[in-house]
Design an enzyme around this catalytic site. Structure first.
Site, PDB file in Angstrom:
ATOM      1  N   HIS A   1      79.260 -27.646 147.988  1.00 53.49           N
ATOM      2  CA  HIS A   1      78.016 -28.336 147.676  1.00 53.49           C
ATOM      3  C   HIS A   1      78.140 -28.909 146.270  1.00 53.49           C
ATOM      4  O   HIS A   1      78.963 -28.453 145.462  1.00 53.49           O
ATOM      5  CB  HIS A   1      76.835 -27.364 147.712  1.00 53.49           C
TER       6      HIS A   1
ATOM      7  N   CYS B   1      78.081 -33.385 147.780  1.00 48.18           N
ATOM      8  CA  CYS B   1      76.957 -34.283 147.515  1.00 48.18           C
ATOM      9  C   CYS B   1      76.900 -34.614 146.033  1.00 48.18           C
ATOM     10  O   CYS B   1      77.364 -33.852 145.179  1.00 48.18           O
ATOM     11  CB  CYS B   1      75.639 -33.631 147.938  1.00 48.18           C
TER      12      CYS B   1
END
Length: 315
Positions: free
Chosen positions: A144, A186
């Site tokens: 992430h 991301c």
């Protein structure tokens, strides 16, 4: 189901008070490694002077080099409470990249579910490693993230701190050699709806100095899976769009195509061949697009010319 991841040239000498002036080849303000002659660093990196001045990176050292893959799939309770859930499909990314990098001749280290401190320890050790008999270095980060940070299983880590470990100040045996970072994460929470495209048919001057000095931030390539501010998409079974495209191109033309051209083709695949399919469960995220972001500080052409005995893999 697809899961979003989370002015003319001024030939006078430039000065600190004149930051826009390009200047001539000057010993004044070219970024250097501690303002020292880099001949010693070039020697440490295993290069001759001729090789250092070449237009193509030397890729016939005894070893291809070290590759580090950090694959963060499961996050701790506090991270999950913030919305950073298990990254299903990331193991497929990690395995495919390991195979492709081994095929190219890299010595691959795989690390799974690491804290921020552990990630830094792994990369500090890699930066301290003697790379003088190696072509280059590769790091693959699967996790992430948000803009400017990558997540360990317990929190966030500034990506800039990772890059700094491998610059010319801190990793002398990689001076003048390519350092490649592939980051699947991301960089925000925006979604790219895409736009329609209307399609129609249609028919060197030699150096004057006695020393070689290069910027300490040179010879990096950083490939992000998405542009700043946006989600990065990952399929829970096949892996992320970016890594799927990257591993495909590394297998197809990894030993023959210059890296920037190859990465442009990777981006083309991501842009043209992928689109989210989340209907009817998540209609607001249906038919979304993505583009990778390639940041190059490379100074030469880079081609992974085959070693004598590349490892064979089943395709």
């Amino acid at each position: 189901m697809i899961d979003p991841e989370d002015k003319p040239v001024d030939h006078e000498e430039a000065t600190v008070d004149d930051p826009d002036a390009l200047g001539t080849r000057s010993k004044m303000i070219w970024p250097t490694i501690s303002e020292k002659n880099l001949d010693s660093s070039i020697s440490k990196s295993g290069q001759t002077r001729e090789e250092a001045l070449s237009d193509r990176y030397k890729m016939d050292y005894p070893k291809r080099g070290k590759a580090i893959i950090i694959n963060n799939k499961n996050f701790d309770f506090f991270m999950e409470a913030k919305g950073y859930k298990t990254r299903h499909g990331t193991d497929e990314d990690a395995c495919s990249m390991k195979e492709r990098l081994q095929y190219l001749g890299f010595d691959v280290e795989m690390h799974r579910n690491k804290t921020c401190a552990q990630m830094m320890d792994i990369l500090k050790q890699a930066a301290k490693f003697d790379h003088s008999d190696a072509d280059c270095f590769v790091c693959v980060l699967l996790s992430h993230g948000e803009e400017g940070v990558i997540f360990g299983v317990d929190g966030s880590l500034e990506i800039r701190n990772i890059f700094n470990l491998f610059n010319g100040e801190n990793c002398r045996t990689l001076v003048g050699k390519p350092k490649l970072f592939f980051i699947q994460a991301c960089r925000g929470c925006n979604l790219d709806k895409g736009v329609s495209v209307n399609v129609a048919d249609g028919s060197t001057t030699p150096l004057e100095e006695d020393e070689i000095r290069i910027p300490s931030e040179a010879d990096f390539l950083v490939a992000y899976s998405t542009v700043p501010g946006y989600y990065s998409w990952r399929n829970s079974q096949k892996g992320s769009w970016f890594i799927q495209a990257l591993q495909f191109m590394l297998l197809k033309q990894g030993t023959s195509m210059e890296i920037m051209k190859l990465m442009t083709k990777v981006n083309k695949i991501v842009v043209q061949d992928f689109e989210s399919n989340t209907f009817p469960s998540l209609p607001s995220m249906h038919q979304m697009k993505q583009t990778a972001c390639i940041c190059s500080m490379l100074t030469k052409d880079l081609i992974f010319t085959p070693k004598e005995c590349p490892m064979e893999i089943d395709t």
